[in-house]
Design an enzyme around this catalytic site. Sequence first.
Site, short mmCIF file in Angstrom:
data_model
loop_
_atom_site.label_atom_id
_atom_site.label_comp_id
_atom_site.label_asym_id
_atom_site.label_seq_id
_atom_site.Cartn_x
_atom_site.Cartn_y
_atom_site.Cartn_z
N ALA A 1 0.76 -0.83 -0.05
CA ALA A 1 -0.26 -0.08 0.37
C ALA A 1 0.90 1.11 -0.16
O ALA A 1 0.99 2.18 -0.89
CB ALA A 1 -0.93 -0.16 1.15
N ASP A 2 2.72 0.98 0.90
CA ASP A 2 2.81 2.29 0.80
C ASP A 2 3.70 2.37 -0.45
O ASP A 2 3.63 3.71 -1.16
CB ASP A 2 4.12 1.64 1.82
N ILE A 3 4.27 1.49 -1.44
CA ILE A 3 5.00 1.24 -2.44
C ILE A 3 4.13 2.07 -3.42
O ILE A 3 4.36 2.64 -3.98
CB ILE A 3 5.14 -0.32 -2.87
N SER B 1 3.55 5.72 -2.86
CA SER B 1 4.52 6.45 -3.74
C SER B 1 4.76 6.79 -4.81
O SER B 1 4.81 8.08 -5.48
CB SER B 1 5.50 5.78 -3.27
#
Length: 395
Positions: A167-169, A172
């Site tokens: 989810a973070d990737i 980004s």
Amino acid sequence: MKQPLEDLTVLDLSRVYAAPAGSMILADLGADVVRVESPDGTDSMRDWGPFINGESAYYFSANRNKRSITINLKSDKGRSIFLRLVEKADVVIENFKTGTLNKLGLSFNHLKEVNERIILCSVTGYGQTGPFSKEPGFDPVIQALSGLMDVTGQPGDEATKVGIPIADILTSKYVAISIMAALRMRDANGVGQHIDLSLLDVQISSMANISSGYLNAGMLSKRMGNQHNNVVPYQVFQCADQPLMLCVGNDRLFKHLCNLVNHPEWAEDEKYRTNDSRLKNKAELVAKIATIMRTKDADRWLALFSEYGIPAGKVNTIHQAIEHPQVVARNTVERLEHPLAGEVKMTRSPLRHSGLNITSKYAPPLLGEHTEEILAAQLGMSQKELNELKQDGVI
């Protein structure tokens, strides 16, 4: 070579992965990205191992090509210095809890007062609005809430998170995309804007065929392990020596597979001829293929699949992936010199342009490594002023 974003200045207040990795994309493209942290350190990622001479390899993964300054934003002097930097900046990125910037006197409205062209990108777990807007958002929780974990893992086993902070990737990438879109709009109208990015929004939108199948056909996908919900055969098979991922994505490729494994009759069998029929008879067909796959080593199968144009690949460790001849040929790993860790190896930007050569300028910066350099160059501060600000704990 001129870089596409080299005339942009980005002030990056963010921590951990999603937003910093987004600003790193901008930095790779030439933007002057300045990390702004507290003098005591703001980014907990610096504390996560493994470590090289005390420096975090985890932190390295999202912070190349940036400079670092420290400012105490809770102090009046610190806020004043930051707003002076905003006057000369194009973009501010932050991922504090919703409402934190306003409490600091640094909301979008505050920033606009000193620079009407400023673009503020706010990254939170749940967004700036809605009943969960003030809740902390962490990648595994977002994976759980979004439905991703429910479709990840082996059938009958517990729901499983993806092995990387997906989810973070994914978020980004949207950090970079949304900022570049806002810059394009600013080119047209001269006005900045506030970008509201939510990890949950990003992950829900990334559920792709899973969400489309539910929204349009009421289909609730199940955990399929290394198999596919809608395509057969499309999964991991064990070879004589190691596992291999095989993706037979259409009926034409299935016919090639049938010829390759000396069962051309399968391609004409009503039970297997089409993908729909293969789905209905999946267990039977997969069992037959699995038995055959165990008769040869992975390398031998790969050579055969390549002849027939059937997509397949070994299930590699990260070591094997980095050493793969295609990865080596693409110069995917770069080396940067770090003041404490020595030579730092990083995976390069995947962007490849015919008229653009993306090269790294800086290793991930030490905390406050460029504070004096930036404040002297951009705000004209003297060494005496810098010493006083240090003494007062402002920088």
